[in-house]
Design an enzyme around this catalytic site. Structure first.
Site, short mmCIF file in Angstrom:
data_model
loop_
_atom_site.label_atom_id
_atom_site.label_comp_id
_atom_site.label_asym_id
_atom_site.label_seq_id
_atom_site.Cartn_x
_atom_site.Cartn_y
_atom_site.Cartn_z
N SER A 143 29.90 -27.91 45.86
CA SER A 143 29.13 -28.96 45.11
C SER A 143 28.94 -30.34 45.85
O SER A 143 28.06 -31.03 45.25
CB SER A 143 29.87 -29.22 43.72
OG SER A 143 31.05 -29.59 44.12
N SER A 153 34.19 -26.30 47.25
CA SER A 153 32.99 -27.41 47.27
C SER A 153 33.14 -28.43 48.55
O SER A 153 32.23 -29.01 48.65
CB SER A 153 32.93 -28.18 46.02
OG SER A 153 32.66 -27.56 45.02
N LYS A 155 31.31 -39.22 47.57
CA LYS A 155 30.67 -38.28 46.39
C LYS A 155 30.82 -38.85 45.16
O LYS A 155 31.74 -39.73 44.89
CB LYS A 155 31.62 -36.97 46.53
CG LYS A 155 31.15 -35.94 45.61
CD LYS A 155 32.06 -34.59 45.74
CE LYS A 155 31.53 -33.45 44.61
NZ LYS A 155 32.42 -32.28 44.83
N1 GLN Z 1 31.36 -23.18 43.56
C1 GLN Z 1 32.53 -23.33 42.57
C2 GLN Z 1 31.98 -23.48 41.10
O1 GLN Z 1 30.85 -23.64 40.83
C3 GLN Z 1 33.23 -24.46 43.20
C4 GLN Z 1 33.02 -25.58 42.74
C5 GLN Z 1 34.01 -26.60 43.33
O2 GLN Z 1 34.68 -26.52 44.19
N2 GLN Z 1 33.99 -27.95 42.90
O3 GLN Z 1 33.07 -23.60 40.30
#
Ligand code: GLN
Length: 494
Positions: A157, A181, A76
Site C-alpha cells: 500500500s 506494504s 505516507k
Molecule cells: N497487501 C496487504 C493487504 O492488502 C498488505 C497491506 C499492508 O501491508 N498494509 O492487506
C-alpha cells in the site's frame, strides 16, 4: 542539482555547503509539480517544507549535525502530521487535520528532516497496487520492454512513497507494512524497504489497520539510507503499549561488516511454484552470498503456507474493529440529511469507505461473529503462534537469516489489475506476510532487473531484533547487484 541523491550524499552536500536545504527542498517541490501525473503525493506542504528547510539551514550554519538535518523526505499519508491533512487516502478522513504528530514522524523531525508532503497509498493501507486510494491510482515512471505503453503501478500500500523515492521526488520516505506494504512496493520500484521487528517503531499516531501486525519503516534508495532512516524512526514510546524498550543501535555501523560464516536459509515452502526467472535470481543471490563466505542451508517450514490465510482472517478482524471509530459523528466524513443516528452511521460509512475497505470490514465482522469466532479467528491466532514457533525452532536454530523472493512477480500494469480478483491481489503478499505474522523483521533489496527490464527484489527475514544482520547481508547483495548502475538502463517515461 545532482539527481538521485541518497541521504548520505545529501548530508555531505549540505555540510559542505554545496547546496542549502532550501535549494534542495525547492528542487524537489518543483519536481513533484513537474511529475504530478504520477500522483505520488496527495498533499504538498510547500510552506511548511520551506520553513523547515530554512530552519535547517540556520542550524547547519551554526554547526549543528543531526542524522537528517535539512534532508527532504516524504511521509505516507497514514502518519498523523500536526497541522497537515492526514487522510489514509480515504474519503472518510478527507478533511482530517490532526492536532498532533505521530511518534515516528516526530522522531524524524527531531533529527532535522524536512517533510515535503504526504504520499498516496491504498485506502487504510489495504492493497498491493495503490489502486484503492480515494485520490486515484499512483504510477511508476518505469516502462517494461514488452509493452512500453503499459502504465505500471508501484505496488502497495505504500505506493506513493515508493513512486516518490523511485522518481527522485524526495530523498527517502516513510511507509507502513502490515503484510508487505513496504517490501512489496520497494521490490516493484527498485528500492530498499525494511519492515522492522514488531514493536521497534511506535504505532502511536499511525492510523491503525491491523494493530498486531502494523509496523512503520523506511523506503530508500540504498541500504545505508534505510539504516539511517530506521535508526531515526525507531525507539521506545510509552504511548504505545506494544513498543519494545530496547536500545536502538547505529545500524550504519553494521554496513560493510563481513558476513563470512553466516548461515542463510532457503525455505522449501517459499520456493514452490517459483518462475524460472525467480529461481535464477535466487540462485545468483546465493552465489554472491557464498562468495562472501556464507553457507546456504535448505530447510522446510511446514507452517509457512498457512501464513497468508491466517493473515486474511486476523488483518480484516482487527481492521473491522479499528475502523468502527469512523462513524460520521466524531470526525471525518458525515453524510448529510440523515433520518436518524442509525441512518447517519450507515450512510456515512457506506459513502465514506471504498470497496476494498468494506470487503475487509465485512470479512472481519464475519470471522469475529459469535458463531464463527472459534472456527476462524481463534484458529488463525493459533496458527500465528505456530508459525512463530516454527521459525524459532526450525529456522533460527539452524540459520542466521532466511532468503526468499519479495514478490512472485515484478511490477504489473494498471490494466492487469482490472482482471484480478481480490484473492489474486492478495497472493502478492505470499512471501511478505509471514514476517508480520511471526513479528519478525524483513527487508527487500533490489537484486537485479527482469528480462522485461524491471526491478526484482529479494527478501531477507531475520530473527527478532536482528535488523543489524539484515542490513549487513542486504548491503552485500546491493553491492553485488550493483543496482544503482543497473537502474540507469530502466526505460523511463520521464
Ligand atoms: N497487501 C496487504 C493487504 O492488502 C498488505 C497491506 C499492508 O501491508 N498494509 O492487506
Amino acid at each position: 542539482m545532482k539527481s538521485d541523491l541518497t541521504i548520505s550524499e545529501a548530508r555531505k552536500g549540505l555540510k559542505s555547503r554545496e547546496f542549502s536545504s532550501t535549494e534542495l527542498t525547492e528542487y524537489y517541490l518543483a519536481r513533484i509539480e513537474q511529475l504530478s501525473a504520477l500522483n505520488a503525493f496527495v498533499t504538498i506542504d510547500r510552506e511548511k517544507a520551506l520553513v523547515a528547510a530554512k530552519k535547517a539551514d540556520v542550524a547547519i550554519s551554526n554547526g549543528e549535525d543531526k542524522a537528517l538535518l535539512g534532508v527532504p523526505i516524504a511521509v505516507k499519508d497514514l502518519f498523523c502530521t500536526n497541522g497537515t491533512r492526514t487522510t489514509a487516502c480515504s474519503k472518510i478522513l478527507y478533511d482530517f487535520v490532526p492536532p498532533y504528530e505521530s511518534t515516528v514522524t516526530q522522531n524524524l523531525l527531531n533529527d532535522g528532516a524536512v517533510f515535503l508532503g504526504k504520499t498516496n497509498m491504498d485506502e487504510f493501507a489495504m492493497g498491493s497496487a495503490n489502486i484503492t486510494s480515494c485520490f486515484g491510482a499512483c504510477f511508476l515512471p518505469f516502462r517494461k520492454k514488452s509493452n512500453v505503453n503499459a502504465k505500471l503501478v508501484p505496488g502497495g500500500s505504500s505506493g506513493g512513497s515508493a513512486a516518490a523515492v523511485a522518481s527522485d521526488l524526495c530523498v527517502a520516505a516513510t511507509g507502513s507494512d502490515t503484510g508487505g506494504s513496504i517490501r512489496q512496493p520497494a521490490s516493484f520500484s527498485g528500492l530498499v524497504g525494511i519492515k522492522p521487528t514488531y514493536g521497534l517503531c511506535s504505532r502511536w499516531g499511525m492510523i491503525a489497520f491491523a494493530s498486531s501486525l502494523d509496523q512503520a519503516g523506511p523506503l530508500s534508495k540504498t541500504v545505508e539510507d534505510a539504516a539511517i532512516m530506521l535508526k531515526s524512526m525507531a525507539g521506545y514510546d510509552d504511548k504505545d503499549a506494544t513498543s519494545e524498550n530496547v536500545e536502538i543501535p547505529d545500524y550504519t555501523k553494521s554496513i560493510g561488516k563481513s558476513i563470512k560464516g553466516m548461515k542463510v536459509g532457503l525455505v522449501a515452502e517459499f520456493m514452490e511454484g517459483l518462475s524460472l526467472e525467480n529461481l535464477d535470481v535466487l540462485e545468483k543471490t546465493c552465489g554472491w552470498l557464498k562468495d562472501s563466505g556464507c553457507e546456504i542451508v535448505e530447510l522446510s517450514l511446514r507452517t509457512v503456507p498457512y501464513a497468508l490465510p491466517a493473515y486474511y482472517i486476523i488483518a480484516p478482524a482487527e481492521a473491522a474493529s479499528n475502523l468502527a471509530r469512523y462513524d460520521g459523528v466524531r470526525y471525518g466524513y458525515r453524510a448529510s440529511e440523515c433520518r436518524d443516528i442509525e441512518d447517519l452511521f450507515v450512510r456515512s460509512r457506506s459513502d465514506g469507505f471504498g470497496e476494498e475497505v468494506k470487503r475487509r470490514i465485512l470479512t472481519g465482522t464475519y470471522v469475529l461473529s459469535a458463531g464463527y469466532f472459534d472456527a476462524y479467528y481463534s484458529k488463525a491466532l493459533k496458527i500465528k503462534k505456530m508459525i512463530s514457533d516454527d521459525f524459532r525452532d526450525n529456522a533460527f536454530s539452524k540459520v542466521d537469516i532466511i532468503l526468499s523472493m519479495t514478490t512472485p512477480t515484478t511490477a504489473f500494469s494498471i490494466e492487469e489489475t482490472d482482471g484480478m480478483s481480490p484473492v489474486e491481489m492478495y497472493l502478492n503478499d505470499m512471501f511478505t506476510v509471514t514476517a508480520n505474522i511471526a513479528t519478525l523483521p524483513g527487508i527487500s533489496v533490489p537484486a537485479g532487473l527482469s528480462s522485461d527490464g524491471l526491478p526484482v527484489g529479494v527478501q531477507l527475514i531475520g530473527n527478532r531484533m536482528m535488523e543489524e544482520m539484515l542490513f549487513r547481508v542486504a548491503h552485500v547483495i546491493e553491492q553485488c547487484a550493483n543496482f544503482r548502475e543497473l537502474k540507469k538502463s530502466i526505460l523511463m517515461e520521464v
